[in-house]
Write a protein that holds these residues in place. Structure first.
Motif, PDB file in Angstrom:
ATOM      1  N   UNK A   3      27.479  49.754   9.671  1.00 38.05           N
ATOM      2  CA  UNK A   3      27.383  48.393   9.144  1.00 38.05           C
ATOM      3  C   UNK A   3      28.747  47.854   8.736  1.00 38.05           C
ATOM      4  N   UNK A   4      29.600  48.709   8.221  1.00 40.47           N
ATOM      5  CA  UNK A   4      30.965  48.277   7.865  1.00 40.47           C
ATOM      6  C   UNK A   4      31.719  47.886   9.128  1.00 40.47           C
ATOM      7  N   UNK A   5      31.645  48.725  10.158  1.00 38.01           N
ATOM      8  CA  UNK A   5      32.299  48.405  11.436  1.00 38.01           C
ATOM      9  C   UNK A   5      31.760  47.096  12.010  1.00 38.01           C
ATOM     10  N   UNK A   6      30.453  46.910  11.897  1.00 43.35           N
ATOM     11  CA  UNK A   6      29.839  45.691  12.414  1.00 43.35           C
ATOM     12  C   UNK A   6      30.310  44.468  11.629  1.00 43.35           C
ATOM     13  N   UNK A   7      30.431  44.605  10.321  1.00 49.22           N
ATOM     14  CA  UNK A   7      30.932  43.502   9.503  1.00 49.22           C
ATOM     15  C   UNK A   7      32.359  43.121   9.869  1.00 49.22           C
ATOM     16  N   UNK A   8      33.208  44.122  10.066  1.00 48.65           N
ATOM     17  CA  UNK A   8      34.597  43.853  10.462  1.00 48.65           C
ATOM     18  C   UNK A   8      34.634  43.229  11.856  1.00 48.65           C
ATOM     19  N   UNK A   9      33.784  43.736  12.759  1.00 49.04           N
ATOM     20  CA  UNK A   9      33.704  43.162  14.101  1.00 49.04           C
ATOM     21  C   UNK A   9      33.315  41.690  14.032  1.00 49.04           C
ATOM     22  N   UNK A  10      32.373  41.366  13.162  1.00 44.87           N
ATOM     23  CA  UNK A  10      31.953  39.975  12.989  1.00 44.87           C
ATOM     24  C   UNK A  10      33.067  39.102  12.443  1.00 44.87           C
ATOM     25  N   UNK A  44      35.323  46.211  20.546  1.00 40.45           N
ATOM     26  CA  UNK A  44      35.436  47.654  20.335  1.00 40.45           C
ATOM     27  C   UNK A  44      34.624  48.085  19.116  1.00 40.45           C
ATOM     28  N   UNK A  45      34.782  47.361  18.003  1.00 35.61           N
ATOM     29  CA  UNK A  45      34.048  47.727  16.789  1.00 35.61           C
ATOM     30  C   UNK A  45      32.546  47.505  16.964  1.00 35.61           C
ATOM     31  N   UNK A  46      32.159  46.447  17.677  1.00 33.63           N
ATOM     32  CA  UNK A  46      30.739  46.245  17.972  1.00 33.63           C
ATOM     33  C   UNK A  46      30.187  47.425  18.763  1.00 33.63           C
ATOM     34  N   UNK A  47      30.940  47.897  19.742  1.00 38.05           N
ATOM     35  CA  UNK A  47      30.457  49.016  20.557  1.00 38.05           C
ATOM     36  C   UNK A  47      30.325  50.294  19.733  1.00 38.05           C
ATOM     37  N   UNK A  56      20.086  45.212  19.790  1.00 39.64           N
ATOM     38  CA  UNK A  56      19.581  43.883  19.449  1.00 39.64           C
ATOM     39  C   UNK A  56      19.963  43.481  18.041  1.00 39.64           C
ATOM     40  N   UNK A  57      19.891  44.422  17.123  1.00 42.31           N
ATOM     41  CA  UNK A  57      20.283  44.166  15.738  1.00 42.31           C
ATOM     42  C   UNK A  57      21.786  43.988  15.637  1.00 42.31           C
ATOM     43  N   UNK A  58      22.532  44.928  16.212  1.00 41.22           N
ATOM     44  CA  UNK A  58      23.993  44.874  16.115  1.00 41.22           C
ATOM     45  C   UNK A  58      24.534  43.589  16.729  1.00 41.22           C
TER      46      UNK A  58
END
Length: 108
Positions: A3-10, A44-47, A56-58
């Motif tokens: 979730x942290x990686x996803x937040x940074x990716x966003x 990259x962070x999303x992956x 779907x969530x990510x």
């Protein structure tokens, strides 16, 4: 950690989306370099986040963070209109992002 990686990716997505405005069609070198770097880093962070979160969530959260962030910065920095309807629908996107976070599978 996903979730942290996803937040940074966003957040990187917000940066590169706003950066597109400054590249002037990728004709300006440094804005283009920073925007391309943001795109690469964000994907990259999303992956990496998608390794343990449902895609779907990510993807939905990633797009949502980018859309809300770009919408808000568009209003605050680029002088785009801040109509009541626009603010309402940005708020609905925040509700959707939070909903995906709490119903979206692994690691909540």
């Amino acid at each position: 950690m996903a979730w942290v990686l996803l937040g940074i990716a966003g957040l990187l997505e917000v940066g590169w989306a706003i950066g597109l405005k400054y590249t002037e069609g990728f004709t300006r070198l440094w804005p283009s370099v920073f925007t391309a770097g943001g795109i690469a880093g964000s994907i990259l962070l999303l992956s990496l986040a998608a390794k343990s979160l449902p895609i779907g969530t990510a993807y939905g959260v990633w797009v949502g963070i980018g859309a809300v962030g770009a919408g808000l910065l568009g209003i605050a920095v680029l002088g785009e209109p801040a109509t009541a309807a626009r603010i309402f629908f940005l708020c609905l996107m925040v509700v959707a992002i939070v909903g995906l976070k709490f119903t979206g599978g692994a690691g909540h």
